[in-house]
Every structure is written in C-alpha cells, then in structure tokens.
Motif scaffolding. Structure first.
Motif, mmCIF file in Angstrom:
data_model
loop_
_atom_site.group_PDB
_atom_site.id
_atom_site.type_symbol
_atom_site.label_atom_id
_atom_site.label_comp_id
_atom_site.label_asym_id
_atom_site.label_seq_id
_atom_site.Cartn_x
_atom_site.Cartn_y
_atom_site.Cartn_z
ATOM 1 N N ALA A 4 0.832 -1.210 0.000
ATOM 2 C CA ALA A 4 0.000 0.000 0.000
ATOM 3 C C ALA A 4 0.864 1.256 0.000
ATOM 4 N N LYS A 5 1.897 1.260 0.805
ATOM 5 C CA LYS A 5 2.782 2.421 0.870
ATOM 6 C C LYS A 5 3.477 2.649 -0.471
ATOM 7 N N MET A 6 4.006 1.597 -1.078
ATOM 8 C CA MET A 6 4.688 1.715 -2.365
ATOM 9 C C MET A 6 3.738 2.268 -3.421
ATOM 10 N N LEU A 7 2.531 1.713 -3.516
ATOM 11 C CA LEU A 7 1.561 2.171 -4.511
ATOM 12 C C LEU A 7 1.125 3.611 -4.233
ATOM 13 N N SER A 8 0.945 3.931 -2.965
ATOM 14 C CA SER A 8 0.487 5.283 -2.635
ATOM 15 C C SER A 8 1.542 6.325 -2.976
ATOM 16 N N ILE A 9 2.804 5.992 -2.824
ATOM 17 C CA ILE A 9 3.880 6.916 -3.188
ATOM 18 C C ILE A 9 3.979 7.044 -4.704
ATOM 19 N N GLU A 10 3.987 5.921 -5.395
ATOM 20 C CA GLU A 10 4.143 5.917 -6.852
ATOM 21 C C GLU A 10 2.992 6.610 -7.577
ATOM 22 N N LEU A 11 1.773 6.482 -7.044
ATOM 23 C CA LEU A 11 0.587 6.979 -7.749
ATOM 24 C C LEU A 11 -0.099 8.150 -7.043
ATOM 25 N N ALA A 12 0.541 8.731 -6.034
ATOM 26 C CA ALA A 12 -0.019 9.868 -5.281
ATOM 27 C C ALA A 12 -1.406 9.527 -4.723
ATOM 28 N N LEU A 13 -1.448 8.457 -3.912
ATOM 29 C CA LEU A 13 -2.694 7.981 -3.328
ATOM 30 C C LEU A 13 -2.656 8.105 -1.811
ATOM 31 N N SER A 14 -3.818 8.209 -1.223
ATOM 32 C CA SER A 14 -3.969 8.145 0.230
ATOM 33 C C SER A 14 -4.408 6.733 0.598
ATOM 34 N N ILE A 15 -4.193 6.369 1.860
ATOM 35 C CA ILE A 15 -4.543 5.032 2.354
ATOM 36 C C ILE A 15 -5.597 5.190 3.448
ATOM 37 N N TRP A 16 -6.701 4.445 3.305
ATOM 38 C CA TRP A 16 -7.773 4.444 4.303
ATOM 39 C C TRP A 16 -7.833 3.061 4.942
ATOM 40 N N ILE A 71 -7.449 7.602 8.028
ATOM 41 C CA ILE A 71 -6.366 7.656 7.048
ATOM 42 C C ILE A 71 -5.086 7.146 7.693
ATOM 43 N N VAL A 72 -4.329 6.377 6.940
ATOM 44 C CA VAL A 72 -3.012 5.933 7.367
ATOM 45 C C VAL A 72 -2.008 6.882 6.715
ATOM 46 N N ASP A 73 -1.222 7.562 7.520
ATOM 47 C CA ASP A 73 -0.221 8.489 7.000
ATOM 48 C C ASP A 73 1.017 7.690 6.612
ATOM 49 N N LYS A 74 1.247 7.566 5.320
ATOM 50 C CA LYS A 74 2.359 6.754 4.821
ATOM 51 C C LYS A 74 3.726 7.307 5.220
ATOM 52 N N GLU A 75 3.775 8.580 5.642
ATOM 53 C CA GLU A 75 5.031 9.208 6.042
ATOM 54 C C GLU A 75 5.259 9.138 7.555
#
Length: 152
Positions: A110-122, A129-133
């Motif tokens: 999820a973190k990899m995809l969210s960084i690569e595609l500018a996505l948020s994680i719920w 929301i999960v803060d990937k940072e």
C-alpha cells in the motif's frame, strides 16, 4: 469487507474520505489510470492476475489480482471490480485468521503504490487515514491487525 479480512483502500490523495451512514465514500474529481495501476502491480514481480470466478462472479476478471510470496497473500481489487480507463479506488485485503494473512506485506504494498501513484490510504477497520510518512500511523494499523489476529 468480510469479518475475516483486514482491508485498506487507496484513493487519489486530492480526494476526500467521508464517513456516511452507509460506510465510507471517497469524494472528488481525481482518478488514476487503470493501465498505470496494473503496470505498478505487475512490476512488483509478486502480483499476478487472479481469478474472480470462485470469489465474485460480477467482478471483471481484469480488476482482480493476487499478491503472493512464500508466506503471504493479499487480494487486490481495482475500482470495485468495474473495469474503466480511470480508477477511483484500489482495495487491498489480507486474511486475519489464516497463516498467509500478512499486514506488513499489505502495508508495504500500500505504501509503495500510494507513493508511486499519489494515493492516500484508508484503514477500513480503524476508519481513518493511514499516513504513509508517519511510522506511528503505520504501526497503529499493524497493531490493530495484530489485536484481531490474537483474538482468533
């Protein structure tokens, strides 16, 4: 979401996650490319197209993928199972009660995809929301998964 699944939803970070009486709604005009998400998934080397025949007959075959390595299994569903050029959500699920359930692999993907595609994680179980940072935010999801797993 089934009671035995732990699920996160990825959605464009410029959209908003809003709680409704029916559950969660992801509101906004932003979308991401179906082809781009498939390319990102396949590039991991551990994601293959899955078969929805045994799962959900109404889902498009092209919208269902499986992440699998030696120890973990993650189901990936694109756009609620509807194939369109533009995608609004991506669902990642792992089983809480089976040995192949693995929250760390789910979070890493999820973190990899969210960084690569500018996505948020719920996080569907925490309803937040999960803060990937933020390591604390990521750990909160891991700890919540583990608390469900310990109850089994």
């Amino acid at each position: 979401m089934a009671v035995w699944d732990y699920q996160v939803i990825l959605y464009p970070q410029d959209n908003k996650a809003i709680m409704t009486e029916e559950g969660i709604d992801f509101v906004g005009i932003h979308e991401f490319s179906f082809d781009q998400i498939v390319e990102q998934l396949v590039s991991t080397g551990k994601v293959k197209k899955g078969s929805v025949q045994r799962q959900w007959n109404s889902f498009a075959e092209d919208c269902y993928y499986i992440y699998k390595d030696r120890t973990s299994l993650i189901e990936i569903e694109i756009n609620d199972g509807v194939k369109e050029e533009q995608v609004r959500t991506l669902s990642l699920r792992t089983n809480i009660y089976k040995p192949e359930g693995d929250i760390k692999s789910l979070i890493t993907l999820a973190k990899m995809l969210s960084i690569e595609l500018a996505l948020s994680i719920w996080d569907m179980r925490l309803k937040s929301i999960v803060d990937k940072e933020d390591e604390e935010s990521l750990q909160r999801t891991i700890q919540n998964y583990n608390s469900y797993k310990q109850r089994s």
